[in-house]
Motif scaffolding. Structure first.
Motif, PDB file in Angstrom:
ATOM      1  N   CYS A  99       0.839  -1.201   0.000  1.00  6.11           N
ATOM      2  CA  CYS A  99       0.000   0.000   0.000  1.00  6.11           C
ATOM      3  C   CYS A  99       0.870   1.245   0.000  1.00  6.11           C
ATOM      4  O   CYS A  99       0.604   2.220  -0.710  1.00  6.11           O
ATOM      5  CB  CYS A  99      -0.939   0.018   1.211  1.00  6.11           C
ATOM      6  N   ALA A 103       0.897   3.906  -3.094  1.00  5.75           N
ATOM      7  CA  ALA A 103       0.458   5.286  -2.854  1.00  5.75           C
ATOM      8  C   ALA A 103       1.395   6.286  -3.536  1.00  5.75           C
ATOM      9  O   ALA A 103       1.009   7.420  -3.803  1.00  5.75           O
ATOM     10  CB  ALA A 103       0.373   5.562  -1.352  1.00  5.75           C
ATOM     11  N   LEU A 138      -3.646   5.197   0.559  1.00  2.24           N
ATOM     12  CA  LEU A 138      -4.098   4.567  -0.687  1.00  2.24           C
ATOM     13  C   LEU A 138      -5.604   4.340  -0.640  1.00  2.24           C
ATOM     14  O   LEU A 138      -6.111   3.750   0.313  1.00  2.24           O
ATOM     15  CB  LEU A 138      -3.367   3.218  -0.879  1.00  2.24           C
TER      16      LEU A 138
END
Ligand code: C2E
Ligand code: MG
Ligand code: MG
Ligand code: MG
Length: 284
Positions: A99, A103, A138
């Motif tokens: 994640c 991001a 995210l």
């Protein structure tokens, strides 16, 4: 059972079993150290949409650069991690790191994360995912979790519960290595999958074998009817990609596009794909 080894020594077990058990214990200790000291790394492999002709996502694939043994592939340690329960901690790190990396990618690129059965059925899986999304920033829609058909041999109720609570967060779920496991077609009706990842064994034979075409066509037709996406794994050349496009497969993944690459190389790959038009198209 004592056994003479011919050098004047007696072993109480088959030497090979003894060695195996010792290696497993050693590896388990090394895994614990790697968890403690952040000894894992994520590689990424592109997922490409044939339908939209653009890069859609990357699958995160764990790597273990072992201090003495070199790079250990997941096939060689995930099973032990699963047996010992260490997969829950390792898998939590994978979700957080995936994640975090995703991001930093531009646009709406997603990340796909493999989740093993024990991890998927652990009581706090939705909490772990929620927390990873929150701390990385995210959006849930850019995270896809991959589970394999082996999940069906364990608790069906629990699996359904986890699937529903994860999808309620907005996360997508893909069924990995589809076609190799236990899945009965009835599971596809009762489990809300967003995507079927067609196992690479079906792709391998595509250029020689007409029955492989038929299998791909049947899977894509079924997936379309059930409102699921399809992705073919292990696409190694353009000929396979062309057949898959013709048979209605939506996405591809494989060495033809790229081998799994580290986080830095992933950034560079994205930049290269964006090209001058700023679109994530394949340029080569
Ligand atoms: P998978 O999820 O089915 O991942 C695809 C595997 O196929 C990867 O192997 C990838 O490197 C390989 N592959 C991709 N394209 C091609 C191709 O064109 N030809 C060939 N021959 N192979 C290709 P990898 O990275 O060694 O991972 C193996 C398996 O380990 C994965 O299979 C997945 O089941 C598991 N795994 C990897 N990372 C994780 C993780 O973070 N957590 C869990 N639970 N399992 C993981
Ligand atoms: Mg996978
Ligand atoms: Mg797979
Ligand atoms: Mg596979």
């Amino acid at each position: 059972r004592a056994k003479h080894d011919g050098k004047g020594m007696f072993h109480f077990f088959e030497p090979s079993l003894d060695v195996q058990a010792r290696q497993r214990r050693e590896m388990e200790l090394d895994l614990r150290t790697a968890i403690r000291e952040g000894g894992f790394e994520l590689y990424f492999q592109p997922l490409y949409s044939l339908k939209e002709d653009r890069l859609k996502a990357f699958e995160a694939l764990i790597r273990w650069p072992h201090p003495e043994k070199g790079m250990i592939s997941p096939a060689d340690f995930i099973p032990l991690a699963e047996d010992t329960g260490l997969i829950v901690q390792i898998g939590e790190w994978v979700i957080r790191e995936a994640c975090h990396q995703a991001a930093s990618w531009p646009g709406d690129l997603s990340v796909a994360v493999n989740v093993s059965p024990k991890q998927f059925l652990s009581p706090n899986i939705a909490g772990v995912v929620m927390s990873a999304l929150a701390s990385s920033g995210l959006p849930a829609t850019r995270l896809e979790l991959e589970i394999t058909e082996s999940i069906f041999i364990s608790n069906v109720e629990k699996t359904l519960g986890a699937l529903h609570s994860l999808r309620a967060l907005g996360v997508r779920i893909a069924l990995d290595d589809f076609g190799t496991g236990y899945s009965s077609l009835s599971y596809l009706r009762s489990f809300p999958f967003d995507k079927l990842k067609i196992d690479q064994s079906f792709v391998r034979d595509l250029t020689q074998d007409a029955s492989a075409h038929a299998v791909i066509r049947a899977i894509t037709t079924l997936a379309d009817a059930l409102g699921m996406e399809t992705l073919a794994e292990g696409v190694e050349d353009e000929a396979q990609a062309e057949i898959l496009r013709k048979e209605g497969c939506r996405q591809i993944q494989g060495y033809w596009l790229s081998r799994p690459i580290d986080a830095r190389a992933t950034q560079q790959y994205i930049e290269r794909m964006r090209g001058e038009a700023g679109v994530l198209r394949r340029t080569a």
